[in-house]
Write an enzyme that holds these catalytic residues in place. Structure first.
Site: not given
Length: 266
Positions: A159, A146
């Site tokens: 995360y 990401s």
């Protein structure tokens, strides 16, 4: 295993987190390439629907309903592939999730589950399947990271850190397997039009509301093409490319303050 059995085994593309979003799109791309696809996720009904659609269209898909947080998940996957006379030719580490909130206040076990899925399971599958790929001088790994992996992420600390790990290990492994016939690619998209942000509880933050969201099929295609071309990194979309560039230019303290502010006040 006998030489006859080894010769009989067929290549497969293993896709984790295949029940929806990017994972489902990767599975469709793999099937369109004529490959046998192994669909892995917790939700069996969604996997069965996707497999039926692929098989109905002339493809070949099998379902493994497995919880990747389980300590023996990697062993189960490897055993099931052997039972099906398949070997992992391409591994798509797509499974992952996040939680929004201060780490000190979020449930500890759910945060550790992020590491189990995003980090441990992805790493275990790579360590299981990469050696045989290198021995065959053929294969690929596509890790779904990401743009979050380029920065620290207050209120999504675990995360963001998990995606930084995936980016780091992808680049390191690409360096190790270079010239072996095997490639490792890390796909680092920005926010997508999928349920991910809502599930994480981050869909209302300025950081994610203000960034243009891409369609999952377009991002999957960009990552798939990058993997096929042997690229180490793929950052699709102008917004994500700009964000990744900015993280390299700003001092860490400034970057931390900006991301923290854009993640919103409690």
């Amino acid at each position: 295993m006998s030489e006859k059995r080894v010769a009989f085994m067929q290549p497969a593309i293993v896709v984790t987190g295949a029940s929806s979003g990017l994972g489902a799109e990767f599975a469709k791309l793999a099937a369109a390439d004529g490959a046998s696809v192994v669909l892995i996720a917790r939700s069996r009904p969604e996997l069965d629907l996707l497999a039926a659609d692929i098989n109905r269209s002339g493809g070949s898909a099998v379902v493994l309903a497995i919880d990747l947080t389980a300590p023996d998940a990697g062993e189960v996957i490897a055993r099931e592939l052997k039972t099906l006379d398949l070997y992992c030719h391409i591994l798509v580490n797509n499974a992952g999730f996040g939680l929004f909130g201060d780490a000190a206040e979020l449930d500890r076990e759910r945060q550790l589950a992020i590491i189990d899925v995003n980090v441990r399971a992805a790493t275990e599958l790579m360590l299981r399947f990469l050696p045989a790929m290198v021995a065959r001088k053929s294969g690929a790994v596509l890790n779904v990271g990401s743009v979050a992996g380029f920065a620290p992420g207050p209120r999504m600390a675990v995360y963001f850190a998990s995606k930084a790990y995936l980016l780091s290990i992808s680049q390191a492994l690409m360096g190790e397997v270079r010239d072996s016939g095997v490639t490792v690619t890390c796909l680092c998209p920005g926010p997508l039009r999928t349920p991910f942000l809502a599930r994480a509880g981050a869909d209302k933050t300025a950081l994610f509301k203000g960034i243009h969201k891409l369609d999952a099929d377009a991002v999957a295609r960009a990552g798939w093409d990058a993997m096929k071309a042997g690229h180490a990194l793929c950052v699709p979309g102008f917004g994500a490319k700009f964000a990744a560039m900015v993280t390299r230019l700003l001092p860490r303290a400034v970057l931390l303050a900006i991301v923290g502010h854009m993640q919103g006040e409690r």
